[in-house]
Write a protein that holds these residues in place. Structure first.
Motif, PDB file in Angstrom:
ATOM      1  N   GLY A 155       0.792  -1.232   0.000  1.00 51.32           N
ATOM      2  CA  GLY A 155       0.000   0.000   0.000  1.00 51.32           C
ATOM      3  C   GLY A 155       0.817   1.272   0.000  1.00 51.32           C
ATOM      4  N   ALA A 156       2.132   1.173   0.254  1.00 56.24           N
ATOM      5  CA  ALA A 156       2.965   2.375   0.307  1.00 56.24           C
ATOM      6  C   ALA A 156       2.969   3.114  -1.027  1.00 56.24           C
ATOM      7  CB  ALA A 156       4.391   2.010   0.703  1.00 56.24           C
ATOM      8  N   ALA A 157       2.859   2.376  -2.125  1.00 52.27           N
ATOM      9  CA  ALA A 157       2.869   2.998  -3.450  1.00 52.27           C
ATOM     10  C   ALA A 157       1.693   3.955  -3.658  1.00 52.27           C
ATOM     11  CB  ALA A 157       2.849   1.923  -4.536  1.00 52.27           C
ATOM     12  N   LEU A 158       0.644   3.796  -2.877  1.00 52.79           N
ATOM     13  CA  LEU A 158      -0.516   4.666  -3.007  1.00 52.79           C
ATOM     14  C   LEU A 158      -0.337   5.987  -2.261  1.00 52.79           C
ATOM     15  CD1 LEU A 158      -3.370   2.032  -2.484  1.00 52.79           C
ATOM     16  CD2 LEU A 158      -2.286   2.751  -4.632  1.00 52.79           C
ATOM     17  N   SER A 159       0.689   6.063  -1.420  1.00 56.85           N
ATOM     18  CA  SER A 159       0.921   7.267  -0.608  1.00 56.85           C
ATOM     19  C   SER A 159       2.218   7.987  -0.928  1.00 56.85           C
ATOM     20  CB  SER A 159       0.929   6.892   0.884  1.00 56.85           C
ATOM     21  OG  SER A 159      -0.298   6.344   1.288  1.00 56.85           O
ATOM     22  N   LEU A 160       3.108   7.327  -1.668  1.00 55.41           N
ATOM     23  CA  LEU A 160       4.440   7.877  -1.914  1.00 55.41           C
ATOM     24  C   LEU A 160       4.511   8.525  -3.300  1.00 55.41           C
ATOM     25  CD1 LEU A 160       7.361   8.062  -0.786  1.00 55.41           C
ATOM     26  CD2 LEU A 160       7.833   5.909  -1.975  1.00 55.41           C
ATOM     27  N   PRO A 161       4.698   9.842  -3.380  1.00 51.06           N
ATOM     28  CA  PRO A 161       4.821  10.501  -4.697  1.00 51.06           C
ATOM     29  C   PRO A 161       6.040   9.974  -5.443  1.00 51.06           C
ATOM     30  CG  PRO A 161       4.444  12.115  -2.964  1.00 51.06           C
ATOM     31  CD  PRO A 161       4.745  10.812  -2.271  1.00 51.06           C
ATOM     32  N   LEU A 162       5.866   9.680  -6.721  1.00 50.62           N
ATOM     33  CA  LEU A 162       6.996   9.172  -7.493  1.00 50.62           C
ATOM     34  C   LEU A 162       7.031   9.772  -8.885  1.00 50.62           C
ATOM     35  CD1 LEU A 162       6.101   6.759  -9.756  1.00 50.62           C
ATOM     36  CD2 LEU A 162       5.566   5.569  -7.632  1.00 50.62           C
ATOM     37  N   GLU A 163       8.236   9.838  -9.419  1.00 58.02           N
ATOM     38  CA  GLU A 163       8.446  10.361 -10.768  1.00 58.02           C
ATOM     39  C   GLU A 163       9.448   9.468 -11.482  1.00 58.02           C
ATOM     40  OE1 GLU A 163       9.378  14.589 -13.067  1.00 58.02           O
ATOM     41  OE2 GLU A 163       9.095  14.510 -10.886  1.00 58.02           O
ATOM     42  N   ARG A 164       9.174   9.157 -12.750  1.00 52.81           N
ATOM     43  CA  ARG A 164      10.038   8.278 -13.528  1.00 52.81           C
ATOM     44  C   ARG A 164      10.788   9.077 -14.587  1.00 52.81           C
ATOM     45  NH1 ARG A 164       7.410   2.954 -15.642  1.00 52.81           N
ATOM     46  NH2 ARG A 164       9.562   2.246 -15.354  1.00 52.81           N
ATOM     47  N   PHE A 165      12.058   8.676 -14.823  1.00 53.72           N
ATOM     48  CA  PHE A 165      12.895   9.300 -15.832  1.00 53.72           C
ATOM     49  C   PHE A 165      13.392   8.220 -16.778  1.00 53.72           C
ATOM     50  CE2 PHE A 165      13.042  11.811 -12.001  1.00 53.72           C
ATOM     51  CZ  PHE A 165      12.860  13.108 -12.463  1.00 53.72           C
ATOM     52  N   SER A 166      13.352   8.512 -18.058  1.00 51.26           N
ATOM     53  CA  SER A 166      13.714   7.509 -19.055  1.00 51.26           C
ATOM     54  C   SER A 166      15.218   7.405 -19.286  1.00 51.26           C
ATOM     55  CB  SER A 166      13.019   7.812 -20.382  1.00 51.26           C
ATOM     56  OG  SER A 166      13.374   9.105 -20.853  1.00 51.26           O
ATOM     57  N   SER A 167      15.980   8.429 -18.892  1.00 48.01           N
ATOM     58  CA  SER A 167      17.424   8.419 -19.154  1.00 48.01           C
ATOM     59  C   SER A 167      18.180   9.108 -18.033  1.00 48.01           C
ATOM     60  CB  SER A 167      17.732   9.134 -20.474  1.00 48.01           C
ATOM     61  OG  SER A 167      17.449  10.525 -20.357  1.00 48.01           O
ATOM     62  N   THR A 168      19.483   8.828 -17.973  1.00 48.94           N
ATOM     63  CA  THR A 168      20.343   9.476 -16.987  1.00 48.94           C
ATOM     64  C   THR A 168      20.393  10.979 -17.223  1.00 48.94           C
ATOM     65  OG1 THR A 168      21.718   7.489 -16.812  1.00 48.94           O
ATOM     66  CG2 THR A 168      22.666   9.546 -16.006  1.00 48.94           C
ATOM     67  N   GLU A 170      18.120  12.964 -18.500  1.00 51.77           N
ATOM     68  CA  GLU A 170      16.886  13.593 -18.021  1.00 51.77           C
ATOM     69  C   GLU A 170      16.895  13.728 -16.500  1.00 51.77           C
ATOM     70  OE1 GLU A 170      12.021  12.921 -18.309  1.00 51.77           O
ATOM     71  OE2 GLU A 170      13.401  11.357 -18.966  1.00 51.77           O
ATOM     72  N   LEU A 171      17.366  12.686 -15.831  1.00 49.32           N
ATOM     73  CA  LEU A 171      17.439  12.720 -14.372  1.00 49.32           C
ATOM     74  C   LEU A 171      18.451  13.751 -13.894  1.00 49.32           C
ATOM     75  CD1 LEU A 171      16.789  11.648 -11.555  1.00 49.32           C
ATOM     76  CD2 LEU A 171      18.319   9.712 -12.000  1.00 49.32           C
ATOM     77  N   LEU A 172      19.607  13.803 -14.538  1.00 48.11           N
ATOM     78  CA  LEU A 172      20.644  14.761 -14.148  1.00 48.11           C
ATOM     79  C   LEU A 172      20.158  16.197 -14.279  1.00 48.11           C
ATOM     80  CD1 LEU A 172      23.823  13.123 -15.729  1.00 48.11           C
ATOM     81  CD2 LEU A 172      23.333  13.386 -13.302  1.00 48.11           C
ATOM     82  N   GLN A 173      19.387  16.469 -15.320  1.00 50.46           N
ATOM     83  CA  GLN A 173      18.858  17.817 -15.522  1.00 50.46           C
ATOM     84  C   GLN A 173      17.961  18.240 -14.366  1.00 50.46           C
ATOM     85  OE1 GLN A 173      17.019  17.409 -19.398  1.00 50.46           O
ATOM     86  NE2 GLN A 173      18.859  18.065 -20.468  1.00 50.46           N
ATOM     87  N   GLN A 174      17.165  17.293 -13.874  1.00 45.16           N
ATOM     88  CA  GLN A 174      16.277  17.605 -12.751  1.00 45.16           C
ATOM     89  C   GLN A 174      17.048  17.752 -11.447  1.00 45.16           C
ATOM     90  OE1 GLN A 174      12.969  18.329 -12.820  1.00 45.16           O
ATOM     91  NE2 GLN A 174      13.268  18.296 -15.041  1.00 45.16           N
ATOM     92  N   ILE A 175      18.072  16.948 -11.276  1.00 42.69           N
ATOM     93  CA  ILE A 175      18.860  17.012 -10.045  1.00 42.69           C
ATOM     94  C   ILE A 175      19.608  18.342  -9.940  1.00 42.69           C
ATOM     95  CG2 ILE A 175      20.857  15.994  -8.858  1.00 42.69           C
ATOM     96  CD1 ILE A 175      19.887  13.273  -9.853  1.00 42.69           C
ATOM     97  N   LYS A 176      19.989  18.902 -11.081  1.00 40.33           N
ATOM     98  CA  LYS A 176      20.666  20.200 -11.075  1.00 40.33           C
ATOM     99  C   LYS A 176      19.814  21.284 -10.433  1.00 40.33           C
ATOM    100  CE  LYS A 176      23.654  19.459 -15.117  1.00 40.33           C
ATOM    101  NZ  LYS A 176      23.956  19.882 -16.511  1.00 40.33           N
ATOM    102  N   ASN A 177      18.502  21.099 -10.462  1.00 41.26           N
ATOM    103  CA  ASN A 177      17.600  22.080  -9.861  1.00 41.26           C
ATOM    104  C   ASN A 177      17.510  21.924  -8.343  1.00 41.26           C
ATOM    105  OD1 ASN A 177      16.928  23.075 -12.434  1.00 41.26           O
ATOM    106  ND2 ASN A 177      15.315  21.545 -12.685  1.00 41.26           N
TER     107      ASN A 177
END
Length: 268
Positions: A155-168, A170-177
């Motif tokens: 049930g944790a998946a119903l309460s935990l906000p999550l975001e998926r990234f298709s590539s490293t 894309e993820l790195l760009q978000q982490i820079k923020n």
């Protein structure tokens, strides 16, 4: 009306939700079991469909009394839909849009890199929620909305906000923020003799933190590891080379919780 045939269109329609494409096209997830249905009720979510056996409904009628209809199926039909061999009698269909929204400024972030095992993913979700993680970021790997992951998360998946990234990238760009956050990687001290690697309890986890955990076999992507500001280790017997990622995450994530409790206790 009781559905008795495994050839009923309902079976194929709901089995399609086992696949990422089916979930994306229909915007729905399939939840298996009484516990996940109870979590839906506890969180005030509204399912689009409830599918149950007559036996389950007879013993759990109080859980469904607020819903106008329940699709009744035989146990044989339920087994044809579910991913488990022995489903406990109920399936719930939930719109993905009802899942929690990812916060723009998380204070405690868990980043998982290409995890493959549904059990590990579900366990990490549950541990992250218990530790007060604000958001879960995923780069590739197993689909966090697969029925097996949802079931493993209890049930944790119903309460935990999550975001998926298709590539490293894309993820790195978000982490820079997220420049204000310390970025933590788990490391084996012997492999980084030229660097100072702290036991995890020596890190100040009260700061805004992003914890990075890597793939079960290959570990954390070198590009992601290179942007981490700190490295921590979990001391353990030399008889074991490394710890399962689901096991390793628990002391790391809960250390933040422990440090906060200690701070409160010492300042009363």
């Amino acid at each position: 009306m009781l559905i008795t045939s495994r050839r009923n269109p309902l079976v194929n329609r709901l089995r399609y939700l086992h696949e990422a494409e089916g979930r994306r096209i229909h915007g729905l997830i399939l939840l298996e079991g009484t516990h996940l249905f109870q979590e839906v009720l506890r969180l005030g979510l509204v399912p689009t469909e409830i599918i149950a056996t007559p036996k389950w409904l007879k013993h759990n009628n109080d859980l469904t009394k607020t819903f106008s209809s329940v699709r009744l199926v035989t146990l044989d039909v339920l087994r044809a839909i579910a991913t488990t061999k022995n489903p406990d009698g109920i399936l719930t269909v939930l719109p993905i849009v009802q899942l929690p929204i990812v916060p723009r400024t998380p204070n405690f972030l868990l980043v998982l890199d290409r995890l493959q095992d549904p059990g590990n993913m579900g366990t990490l979700m549950r541990t992250a929620l218990a530790a007060g993680v604000d958001s879960l970021w995923l780069r590739g790997g197993v689909d966090p909305l697969h029925p097996k992951v949802l079931r493993a998360s209890a049930g944790a998946a119903l309460s935990l906000p999550l975001e998926r990234f298709s590539s490293t990238v894309e993820l790195l760009q978000q982490i820079k923020n997220l420049s204000w956050m310390q970025r933590i990687a788990t490391r084996v001290q012997e492999k980084y003799t030229s660097q100072t690697i702290k036991p995890y309890w020596q890190l100040d986890w009260s700061k805004p933190t992003a914890l990075f955990l890597g793939n079960e076999g290959s570990g954390l992507d070198p590009f992601l590891e290179s942007i981490c500001t700190d490295g921590v280790t979990i001391p353990h017997s030399y008889l074991v080379d490394s710890l399962n990622v689901g096991v390793a995450a628990a002391p790391l994530l809960l250390e933040r919780f422990r440090q906060r409790l200690t701070y409160v206790k010492n300042n009363l």
